[in-house]
Scaffold this motif. Structure first.
Motif, PDB file in Angstrom:
ATOM      1  N   ALA A 144       0.828  -1.207   0.000  1.00 48.57           N
ATOM      2  CA  ALA A 144       0.000   0.000   0.000  1.00 48.57           C
ATOM      3  C   ALA A 144       0.870   1.268   0.000  1.00 48.57           C
ATOM      4  O   ALA A 144       0.489   2.278  -0.581  1.00 48.57           O
ATOM      5  CB  ALA A 144      -0.931  -0.005   1.211  1.00 48.57           C
ATOM      6  N   ASP A 145       2.036   1.208   0.643  1.00 45.36           N
ATOM      7  CA  ASP A 145       2.945   2.362   0.657  1.00 45.36           C
ATOM      8  C   ASP A 145       3.356   2.734  -0.762  1.00 45.36           C
ATOM      9  O   ASP A 145       3.350   3.899  -1.143  1.00 45.36           O
ATOM     10  CB  ASP A 145       4.232   2.036   1.430  1.00 45.36           C
ATOM     11  CG  ASP A 145       3.956   1.780   2.900  1.00 45.36           C
ATOM     12  OD1 ASP A 145       2.877   2.176   3.359  1.00 45.36           O
ATOM     13  OD2 ASP A 145       4.828   1.190   3.553  1.00 45.36           O
ATOM     14  N   LEU A 202       0.488   4.111  -2.771  1.00 49.66           N
ATOM     15  CA  LEU A 202       0.218   5.497  -2.355  1.00 49.66           C
ATOM     16  C   LEU A 202       1.199   6.459  -3.010  1.00 49.66           C
ATOM     17  O   LEU A 202       0.805   7.453  -3.627  1.00 49.66           O
ATOM     18  CB  LEU A 202       0.321   5.610  -0.823  1.00 49.66           C
ATOM     19  CG  LEU A 202       0.191   7.022  -0.254  1.00 49.66           C
ATOM     20  CD1 LEU A 202      -1.256   7.489  -0.303  1.00 49.66           C
ATOM     21  CD2 LEU A 202       0.707   7.090   1.184  1.00 49.66           C
ATOM     22  N   ALA A 203       2.504   6.139  -2.897  1.00 46.41           N
ATOM     23  CA  ALA A 203       3.522   7.017  -3.477  1.00 46.41           C
ATOM     24  C   ALA A 203       3.342   7.122  -4.990  1.00 46.41           C
ATOM     25  O   ALA A 203       3.425   8.212  -5.565  1.00 46.41           O
ATOM     26  CB  ALA A 203       4.915   6.488  -3.134  1.00 46.41           C
ATOM     27  N   ARG A 258      -3.219  -0.389   6.710  1.00 45.85           N
ATOM     28  CA  ARG A 258      -2.702  -0.855   5.414  1.00 45.85           C
ATOM     29  C   ARG A 258      -1.277  -0.388   5.167  1.00 45.85           C
ATOM     30  O   ARG A 258      -0.563  -0.956   4.354  1.00 45.85           O
ATOM     31  CB  ARG A 258      -3.579  -0.305   4.291  1.00 45.85           C
ATOM     32  CG  ARG A 258      -4.999  -0.829   4.353  1.00 45.85           C
ATOM     33  CD  ARG A 258      -5.496  -1.177   2.976  1.00 45.85           C
ATOM     34  NE  ARG A 258      -6.781  -1.855   3.068  1.00 45.85           N
ATOM     35  CZ  ARG A 258      -7.950  -1.226   2.993  1.00 45.85           C
ATOM     36  NH1 ARG A 258      -7.991   0.065   2.796  1.00 45.85           N
ATOM     37  NH2 ARG A 258      -9.072  -1.899   3.095  1.00 45.85           N
ATOM     38  N   PHE A 259      -0.882   0.703   5.850  1.00 44.83           N
ATOM     39  CA  PHE A 259       0.397   1.324   5.516  1.00 44.83           C
ATOM     40  C   PHE A 259       1.455   1.064   6.586  1.00 44.83           C
ATOM     41  O   PHE A 259       1.144   0.910   7.757  1.00 44.83           O
ATOM     42  CB  PHE A 259       0.219   2.837   5.367  1.00 44.83           C
ATOM     43  CG  PHE A 259      -0.787   3.216   4.322  1.00 44.83           C
ATOM     44  CD1 PHE A 259      -0.451   3.188   2.983  1.00 44.83           C
ATOM     45  CD2 PHE A 259      -2.070   3.582   4.684  1.00 44.83           C
ATOM     46  CE1 PHE A 259      -1.382   3.528   2.019  1.00 44.83           C
ATOM     47  CE2 PHE A 259      -3.006   3.918   3.724  1.00 44.83           C
ATOM     48  CZ  PHE A 259      -2.661   3.900   2.383  1.00 44.83           C
ATOM     49  N   SER A 260       2.699   1.037   6.157  1.00 44.02           N
ATOM     50  CA  SER A 260       3.789   0.984   7.118  1.00 44.02           C
ATOM     51  C   SER A 260       4.092   2.425   7.548  1.00 44.02           C
ATOM     52  O   SER A 260       3.466   3.375   7.082  1.00 44.02           O
ATOM     53  CB  SER A 260       5.032   0.352   6.494  1.00 44.02           C
ATOM     54  OG  SER A 260       5.697   1.299   5.687  1.00 44.02           O
ATOM     55  N   ALA A 286       6.507   4.232   6.732  1.00 48.66           N
ATOM     56  CA  ALA A 286       6.936   5.019   5.577  1.00 48.66           C
ATOM     57  C   ALA A 286       5.732   5.579   4.826  1.00 48.66           C
ATOM     58  O   ALA A 286       5.721   6.753   4.446  1.00 48.66           O
ATOM     59  CB  ALA A 286       7.801   4.166   4.656  1.00 48.66           C
ATOM     60  N   GLY A 287       4.707   4.764   4.635  1.00 53.82           N
ATOM     61  CA  GLY A 287       3.509   5.208   3.925  1.00 53.82           C
ATOM     62  C   GLY A 287       2.789   6.297   4.697  1.00 53.82           C
ATOM     63  O   GLY A 287       2.352   7.309   4.134  1.00 53.82           O
ATOM     64  N   ILE A 322       4.740   9.494   4.271  1.00 62.58           N
ATOM     65  CA  ILE A 322       4.555  10.095   2.937  1.00 62.58           C
ATOM     66  C   ILE A 322       3.221  10.836   2.891  1.00 62.58           C
ATOM     67  O   ILE A 322       3.143  12.003   2.478  1.00 62.58           O
ATOM     68  CB  ILE A 322       4.598   9.002   1.836  1.00 62.58           C
ATOM     69  CG1 ILE A 322       6.022   8.466   1.688  1.00 62.58           C
ATOM     70  CG2 ILE A 322       4.072   9.545   0.515  1.00 62.58           C
ATOM     71  CD1 ILE A 322       6.135   7.270   0.753  1.00 62.58           C
ATOM     72  N   THR A 324       6.428  13.727  -1.152  1.00 60.84           N
ATOM     73  CA  THR A 324       6.561  12.267  -1.191  1.00 60.84           C
ATOM     74  C   THR A 324       7.992  11.856  -0.872  1.00 60.84           C
ATOM     75  O   THR A 324       8.229  10.965  -0.049  1.00 60.84           O
ATOM     76  CB  THR A 324       6.171  11.732  -2.589  1.00 60.84           C
ATOM     77  OG1 THR A 324       4.856  12.191  -2.898  1.00 60.84           O
ATOM     78  CG2 THR A 324       6.194  10.221  -2.622  1.00 60.84           C
TER      79      THR A 324
END
Lengths: 120, 166
Positions: free
Chosen positions: A4-5, A8-9, B99-101, B103-104, B107, B142
Motif C-alpha cells: 500500500a505504501d 500510495l507514493a 494498510r500502511f507501514s 513510511a507510507g 509520505i 513524497t
C-alpha cells in the motif's frame, strides 16, 4: 514497507506529473505582469517593456525586474527571500510569491486566447 | 510511571524544537515556497507510534507554537498549524487503516502538510493560482516523507520500549 505504501507514493507522483504535464501542453505566452498585495491589484506592466521597480508589499519592499520578456524578483527585504530564488516567469498563469509581504507577481494574457489554428 | 511519561513528552518536544532549528539552518536549495524536509515530523511520527494519538497531537501542537515563538512569526504559525493539523489527521487515518507501514504514513503526512499550507496561502493571498505549486510540492513531499519515514522505522526499532532504566 508494504504494498500500500508503494501504491500510495505511485498515485501521488502520477497525479503530480499528470498535472505538470498537462500544464506544459496548455500553457500560453503571457503579455502582462500583474502585481497583487493581499489579493488587491497594485500594479500592472507590459511584459515586453524593460522595467525595474520597487514594489511596496505588506510590511516590506520587493524589486521587480522585467527584461527580455521575463519577469523576476531580484531583491526583497523579507527574511526568507524565497521570491528572489524563484525562477523567472513568462507563461500565462505563472506566479512568484512573497508570503511575508503577501505579494504575488503573476503573468496574464490580456487579449482573448488565440483559437487553435488546427481546431479552426 | 507518570513521571516517565512527562519526561518522555518533554524529551520529544525538545527534540522537535532542535530539529526545527537544524532545519531552519539549511538554506533553501530549491526555490519553491513550502518545500522542505520536514525533519520535525520524525518526532510526531515516533510519538504517534509510541505515545498514541492524543500524546502525539499534544506534542505536535506544543512544538508548533513553541517553534513559531522561537524561530518564526505569527503568520508563519498560521501556515504551520494548517499543515501540522491536516498532516496529523491524515497520518492518524492512514495508521488506523492498518494498510500502511510507517513510511507510507509519513509520505501521506508530508504531502498533506504541503497541501494544508498551500490552502492557507490561497486564502491569505486570495490567489487560487497558488494551486500550481501543488504538483511540485506533492513530489517533494513524497520524497521528504519517504526519507523521514525510513528514519522513523530505524528510530522506532532502536528505541527501548520505555525510556526509563528499569
Amino acid at each position: 514497507m508494504k504494498r500500500a505504501d508503494i501504491i500510495l507514493a505511485a498515485v501521488i507522483l502520477a497525479a503530480a506529473f499528470l498535472f505538470l504535464g498537462g500544464r506544459q501542453f496548455t500553457r500560453t505566452e503571457g503579455n502582462t505582469v500583474v502585481v497583487t498585495v493581499d489579493g488587491k491589484e497594485t500594479a500592472r506592466f507590459a511584459l515586453d517593456r524593460e522595467v525595474d521597480v520597487q514594489l511596496d508589499g505588506a510590511g516590506g519592499v520587493n524589486r521587480l525586474v522585467i527584461h527580455d520578456g521575463l519577469a523576476e524578483v531580484t531583491d526583497a527585504d523579507c527574511p526568507d527571500r524565497l521570491c528572489v530564488k524563484e525562477s523567472s516567469i513568462r507563461y500565462s498563469g505563472e506566479t512568484i510569491v512573497c508570503l511575508p509581504h503577501k505579494l504575488v507577481v503573476r503573468i496574464e494574457s490580456d487579449e482573448m486566447p488565440e483559437v487553435d489554428g488546427v481546431a479552426k | 510511571m507518570k513521571t516517565n511519561r512527562i519526561a518522555e513528552y518533554g524529551l520529544l518536544t525538545a527534540l522537535a524544537l532542535v530539529l526545527a532549528y537544524v532545519e531552519s539552518q539549511i538554506p533553501a536549495f530549491w526555490a519553491v515556497p513550502g518545500m522542505k524536509l520536514g525533519l520535525t515530523n520524525l518526532v510526531v511520527l515516533t510519538a504517534l507510534y509510541r505515545q498514541g494519538e492524543r500524546g502525539a497531537f499534544a506534542i505536535n501542537l506544543v512544538r508548533i507554537v513553541l517553534t513559531a515563538f522561537t524561530f518564526g512569526s505569527m503568520s508563519a504559525m498560521l501556515y504551520s498549524l494548517a499543515g501540522g493539523i491536516l498532516s496529523f489527521v491524515i497520518m492518524v487515518l492512514c495508521r488506523r487503516s492498518g494498510r500502511f507501514s510507517i513510511a507510507g504514513v509519513s509520505i501521506a503526512g508530508g504531502v498533506a502538510h504541503n497541501a494544508g499550507q498551500i490552502l492557507v496561502a490561497m486564502f491569505v493571498l486570495e490567489t487560487a493560482r497558488l494551486i500550481y505549486y501543488l504538483p511540485i510540492l506533492m513530489i517533494s513531499g513524497t520524497a521528504a516523507g519517504f526519507v523521514v519515514g525510513l528514519i522513523g522505522i530505524g528510530v522506532l526499532k532502536r528505541l527501548p520500549r520505555s525510556l526509563s532504566s528499569e
